[in-house]
Design a protein around this motif. Structure first.
Motif, PDB file in Angstrom:
ATOM      1  N   THR A  48       0.853  -1.181   0.000  1.00 13.59           N
ATOM      2  CA  THR A  48       0.000   0.000   0.000  1.00 13.59           C
ATOM      3  C   THR A  48       0.889   1.232   0.000  1.00 13.59           C
ATOM      4  N   VAL A  49       0.644   2.144  -0.935  1.00 12.92           N
ATOM      5  CA  VAL A  49       1.463   3.345  -1.069  1.00 12.92           C
ATOM      6  C   VAL A  49       0.902   4.451  -0.176  1.00 12.92           C
ATOM      7  N   ARG A  50       1.758   5.005   0.652  1.00 11.84           N
ATOM      8  CA  ARG A  50       1.357   6.097   1.536  1.00 11.84           C
ATOM      9  C   ARG A  50       1.796   7.429   0.946  1.00 11.84           C
ATOM     10  N   THR A  51       0.905   8.393   0.981  1.00 11.89           N
ATOM     11  CA  THR A  51       1.175   9.702   0.395  1.00 11.89           C
ATOM     12  C   THR A  51       1.837  10.611   1.423  1.00 11.89           C
ATOM     13  N   PRO A  52       2.530  11.664   0.967  1.00  9.25           N
ATOM     14  CA  PRO A  52       3.203  12.568   1.911  1.00  9.25           C
ATOM     15  C   PRO A  52       2.254  13.200   2.925  1.00  9.25           C
TER      16      PRO A  52
END
Length: 221
Positions: A48-52
């Motif tokens: 899962t990609v986490r955003t800034p």
């Protein structure tokens, strides 16, 4: 794969952006899906990609060649398990080059090899907001291949995430290539159509395989 009442033809969506339906035959789709399942296994597997800003992307991702994270590339999964990124196989470079030659013509095939893959998995609720593929140092065309469920692919302009844009339905096996004046166009996936994958493919959901030339091997890359 399922027959169509009205066969779809290739479409020039914008200058340098071409949609080629059914580019991957059924056997190539099955082989690519099997490879994606291998790549998705840990280490350096599907994540899962986490955003800034602290949020998460609804589409999950695995990378080959270089690991993408917002907004850069690394040789390890810096925002995950820390493992080295899986290698980019030579046959994917051959596939990408064939795709560019077919969609845009032989003159558009870059001299440098394709060396990065971003593979996104969408379940029925996943989306992808409008964005540009701008973290590479190369302006080589981006190659996008679809497997599984159909989706609405929104292809926009280089200046803004808003209109004008064109919505294109991408089906399993479809190819979309964008380069030249459209290389930095905003694009996204506002909708996936669950249950529309070819039954014989054996995939619930959608896989998007995006192939890129990073141009990152120069000093500082």
């Amino acid at each position: 794969m399922d027959a169509e009442l009205f066969p779809r033809g290739r479409t020039r969506v914008a200058p340098g952006a071409v949609h080629v339906p059914r580019w991957l035959p059924a056997e190539r789709q099955r082989a690519l899906l099997a490879a994606c399942r291998d790549w998705a296994r840990p280490p350096a597997g599907l994540r899962t990609v986490r955003t800034p800003g602290g949020g998460t992307m609804s589409a999950r991702q695995v990378c080959l060649g270089r690991h993408w994270y917002p907004y850069g590339y690394a040789r390890t999964v810096v925002d995950g398990d820390g493992a080295p990124v899986k290698p980019f196989p030579a046959w994917l470079d051959e596939l990408a080059r064939a795709a560019v030659a077919d969609a845009l013509g032989p003159a558009a095939v870059p001299a440098e090899p394709y060396d990065i893959a971003l593979i996104n998995f969408y379940d029925g609720d996943a989306r992808m907001g409008m964005h540009r593929d701008s973290d590479e140092r190369s302006d080589a065309p981006v190659v996008s291949l679809s497997l599984g469920d159909r989706c609405v692919f929104r292809f926009g302009n280089t200046e803004t995430r808003a209109k004008p844009y064109t919505d294109v339905e991408l089906c399993s096996g479809d190819l979309f290539v964008f380069g030249g004046p459209s290389r930095l166009a905003h694009h996204g996936v506002p909708r996936v159509r669950p249950g529309t994958a070819p039954p014989e493919l054996g995939l619930a959901g959608r896989l998007n395989i995006t192939l890129r030339v990073g141009g990152l091997d120069a000093p500082g890359g």
